[in-house]
Structures are given as C-alpha cells and as structure tokens.
Design an enzyme around this catalytic site. Structure first.
Site, short mmCIF file in Angstrom:
data_model
loop_
_atom_site.label_atom_id
_atom_site.label_comp_id
_atom_site.label_asym_id
_atom_site.label_seq_id
_atom_site.Cartn_x
_atom_site.Cartn_y
_atom_site.Cartn_z
N ARG A 188 0.72 8.72 -5.87
CA ARG A 188 1.98 9.45 -6.05
C ARG A 188 1.77 10.84 -6.67
NH1 ARG A 188 5.26 6.80 -2.62
NH2 ARG A 188 5.45 4.59 -3.14
N GLN A 208 0.50 13.02 -3.95
CA GLN A 208 1.59 13.23 -3.00
C GLN A 208 2.60 14.25 -3.53
OE1 GLN A 208 3.55 9.58 -1.93
NE2 GLN A 208 4.96 10.55 -0.53
N GLU A 245 9.47 2.62 -7.69
CA GLU A 245 10.85 2.18 -7.90
C GLU A 245 10.96 1.25 -9.11
OE1 GLU A 245 12.76 1.11 -3.86
OE2 GLU A 245 10.58 1.08 -3.57
N LYS A 278 -2.14 9.51 1.22
CA LYS A 278 -1.98 8.31 2.05
C LYS A 278 -3.24 7.97 2.85
CE LYS A 278 2.63 7.66 1.64
NZ LYS A 278 3.31 6.40 1.35
N THR A 290 -5.10 2.07 4.20
CA THR A 290 -3.93 1.26 4.51
C THR A 290 -4.44 -0.13 4.85
OG1 THR A 290 -2.70 3.16 5.38
CG2 THR A 290 -1.94 0.96 6.03
N GLU A 317 2.86 0.10 -1.27
CA GLU A 317 4.06 0.16 -0.44
C GLU A 317 4.08 -1.09 0.43
OE1 GLU A 317 5.10 3.73 1.57
OE2 GLU A 317 5.10 4.92 -0.27
N ASP A 362 0.67 0.16 2.43
CA ASP A 362 0.37 1.58 2.62
C ASP A 362 0.17 2.21 1.25
OD1 ASP A 362 0.04 4.01 3.96
OD2 ASP A 362 2.16 4.51 3.75
N HIS A 370 14.75 1.71 -0.19
CA HIS A 370 13.61 2.44 -0.77
C HIS A 370 13.85 3.94 -0.70
CE1 HIS A 370 9.49 3.67 -1.64
NE2 HIS A 370 9.50 4.38 -0.51
N GLU A 428 5.11 -3.16 3.35
CA GLU A 428 5.59 -2.82 4.69
C GLU A 428 5.26 -3.92 5.69
OE1 GLU A 428 4.93 1.08 6.19
OE2 GLU A 428 4.61 1.97 4.19
N ASP A 469 3.66 5.95 10.54
CA ASP A 469 4.40 5.25 9.49
C ASP A 469 5.83 5.77 9.44
OD1 ASP A 469 4.57 3.33 7.51
OD2 ASP A 469 4.06 4.70 5.91
#
Length: 426
Positions: free
Chosen positions: A246, A249, A373, A262, A266, A208, A242, A141, A210, A134
């Site tokens: 948070r 993480q 975000e 993660k 996915t 996420e 993905d 971002h 992507e 990834d």
C-alpha cells in the site's frame, strides 16, 4: 450421490465438484493433469494411458493427448461442452453404482497407478497464463477504500457504477498456492505530509481477497464477446490473493494506476473449479441503479456465484486467527459483464488468460477482504492470537478458503490459497 471411494464429510472435493489441476510426484516429476476427489487425486495422464476413458465414446480419442500436457490450456481450449462431458464421466466413474466399474472401481491395477493420495502430490500453476487483468468489482471494498482517502461523499469515482473498472496486471508473477513471496522494495513516502520518497522495503503490505476466472477459449481481434455469450468463454474459477504494497501504491498510482505495488506476486489456488460445478450456486449480486450501456445489460438476474470466503493469518510465532468471513455475493459486476467490457474495444482474450474480481468485502466488521479496510488505513490494529497487526509482517502466512454449498457431503470448494511473506531480499 455416494462414492465407492471414501470421501470425508466436509471435503471441498466432493462428487459435486471434480476440480482440475496440475500435479507431479517424486516418482513421476513430469507435470500432468489431475482431478481432486476427497483425499485423493486421479492422475489423468495415467488414467488415460490405462484405458480409463475407453467408455467415454463421445470424447474424440485423438484428443486424449490433452491429459498428457503439462498445463490445462489444451483441455480448456476444447470448450465448455467438452469440459461438461469429461467432468460428468469422471463423476460417474466414482459413483457407488458406477456404470463404468471396469474404468477404475474394479481395476486395482489402474487404481494403483492413477489414484494417488492428495498429500503425496505437488501442485503447480494449472494453466500457462499469457495475460492477467484485475477488476474492481467489489463495490463495498471500493467504497470503503474510497472513503478512507476521499470521504464517503466522493468514495466512488463517477465511472464506478457505469463500467467494470480494471487494470492489466503482471502474469509472470502469478504463483500457485504454497509459494512464498519476498517483501518488495520500492519508493515510499517516509511520513504523512512528506513529498520526497525514500527507497526501502514496503511497510504496509496487504492482502486482497479475490476470485479468479480462467478463460477457456478466446475471441478474434476486433470481435467483442456479447455479454449473454460470455459464460461459454469461462473455463473455471480459483481463489486469489492479490498481494498489495500500500505504501508503494500510494506514491506510484497517480496517474496510471498500480505498478510495482502489485507486480511482485499474485497467489492463486491450485485446483480450478469448473464453471458448471458452480452453476447451481448462482444468485443475484449487488443492485446497480445506473442505466447500463446495452453491451453490459444481462438477460439473467442470477448473475453472480455464491461462494463462502474466509481468510486466516498465522504469524511466525504460530498464533492464528480468522480475520474475514464474507461472500462473493458482494460483487457489483458479473463475470460475463467483465468479459464483455474487456472485449468491447476489440481486445482479444486467449486461452489461459486470468481475470481477477477485485477485493471482496462485506459491510460489517469482520467481512472486509483487506487489512487496509480492517485497520482503517493502519489506524486500528487487529488481534492475531495475542499479537497485533496493522499490516503483514515477515513470517506471516495468509490462508484463503472458499466453497459453495451448505451440505457438508456435497461441498464445491477450492481447497486453500496459501502464501507466506518472507523478508525482503538484500
């Protein structure tokens, strides 16, 4: 282009597309290759068995077995010239004035066995994925998230504009669209300022947005792929979510980066849009004023693909809202640059390897590809049809859509990339 097969206006699977995937049916549970066309699929195993490829004389008929495989790896490994040949032939088969009417149009027996309603098939992972990498190519971002944690002056790390930042992900938990995922457990800090973690289900579960790219053929160990040759190593593209925990993480990522935050899942879309199908939508990506190392310098300026992207969230109560509309033009690094950087060390890519673009975000409200975000790190809630969200709750379903083109009769799209979050296992 027009087809003898009815293709609804606005279909992602127009004649301009011809994406490849893996299907099964209740009548024939064996996994096998197919293409999507309008509201139908063409079962390529049945099509090949019924002589549908008889007029494709340029294709070695001793290799027709690739259409009876349970994944697309063998077909992908044949390389882009072969993909181009097969895609063009199949498109011609569906033309109103097809030069090959006996292949399907005037062959009701083969239509009955090979042309199936899309609604009646089950889709599966299109390729067997050996490795998954990834990247972090969405500069907006990267800047937005960096600003949340380090302020705008230090949002981008010093290396960001010099190389495509990436990490090695977990291939075993890549799942096809429609597969539900359980909320992961992990170590998290219980409150701001805490220094001792607790073990619990993730509370800050995120998406996420992507794009994913599949590798068609690999390079030998120790032989990097030159940036201007890298296009030939791409099989095609999918949408990707993905999923990210948070809070897990935040505690684990120093010093080696994401791990359990993660690796729980996915999601990718089921249909691989071939690289050639997206070539007409090339455009220029975000500018990079850094003097790049020679191995990353491209000869072409139209180095990214313009793909319209949308994200919906639907709650367990049935409320639904489109939370994101953006474009893949918001990438700093191109796929050839990502491939060139991935292999410059001598790393050998292999057929079926999956590369992720990193989160695609714009600069305006409503264009961000993650809830992190959109909610400013969980400070501001967003509206989902009367409900509010800072991060995903159990029962929420995320739907990603993507397509290229503005002519509703010639869209080149991916369909949907769908995933629902289930409660954590006990």
């Amino acid at each position: 282009m027009t087809s003898w097969l009815s293709i609804p206006s606005g279909s992602h699977f127009s004649l301009a597309n011809i994406p490849f995937g893996i299907i099964s049916t209740s009548a024939v549970p064996t996994h096998r290759p197919a293409i999507a066309i309008g509201t139908h699929v063409l079962d390529l195993a049945a099509f090949a068995h019924g002589g549908g490829f008889a007029r494709l004389t340029a294709f070695p008929h001793d290799q027709l077995g690739v259409f009876a495989e349970t994944t697309l790896n063998a077909f992908a490994a044949l390389g882009r010239p072969t993909h181009r040949l097969v895609r063009q032939y199949l498109r011609d088969v569906f033309l109103t004035e097809t030069p090959y009417p006996e292949a399907l149009k005037d062959n009701p027996t083969l239509q009955q066995t090979a042309l199936l309603p899309l609604s009646g098939v089950r889709t599966h992972l299109p390729l067997s994925i050996g490795d998954y990498t990834d990247f972090f190519a969405g500069r907006n971002h990267a800047f937005n998230v960096g600003t949340l944690f380090r302020g705008p002056a230090n949002a981008l790390n010093p290396n960001y504009n010099h190389l495509p930042v990436g990490y090695h992900g977990r291939a075993s938990s890549v799942v096809v669209s429609g597969t539900p995922l359980h909320r992961p457990h992990g170590q998290v800090l219980p409150a701001p300022g805490a220094t001792t973690p607790v073990f619990r289900p993730a509370a800050r579960l995120d998406i996420e947005l992507e794009i994913g790219a599949f590798i068609s053929r690999g390079n030998h160990l120790g032989r990097p792929i030159p940036v201007d040759e890298a296009e030939e190593y791409i099989f095609g593209y999918v949408l990707m979510n993905d999923w990210s925990a948070r809070d897990i993480q935040q505690w684990e990522y120093i010093p080696l980066g994401p791990f359990n935050a993660k690796n729980f899942g996915t999601t990718i879309s089921a249909w691989v849009v071939l690289a050639d199908a997206l070539d007409p939508f090339r455009t220029q990506g975000l500018p990079n004023d850094v003097e790049l190392q020679s191995y990353l310098r491209e000869n072409r300026k139209d180095n990214v693909i313009a793909i319209h992207l949308e994200v919906d969230i639907q709650t367990a109560k049935g409320n639904k809202s489109t939370i994101t509309r953006t474009s893949s033009k918001n990438l700093l690094w191109s796929w050839p640059q990502m491939i060139a950087h991935h292999t410059i060390s001598g790393c050998n890519l292999r057929t079926g390897d999956l590369l992720g673009s990193g989160t695609v975000s714009g600069t305006m409200e409503g264009t961000h590809g993650s809830l992190l975000e959109q909610t400013q790190g969980g400070k501001v809630a967003i509206e989902i049809g009367g409900e509010t969200r800072k991060f995903l709750e159990d029962g929420d379903t995320v739907v990603i859509r993507g397509w290229s083109g503005d002519n509703r009769d010639e869209l080149v799209g991916f369909g949907e990339c769908v995933g629902q979050i289930l409660a954590a296992t006990t």
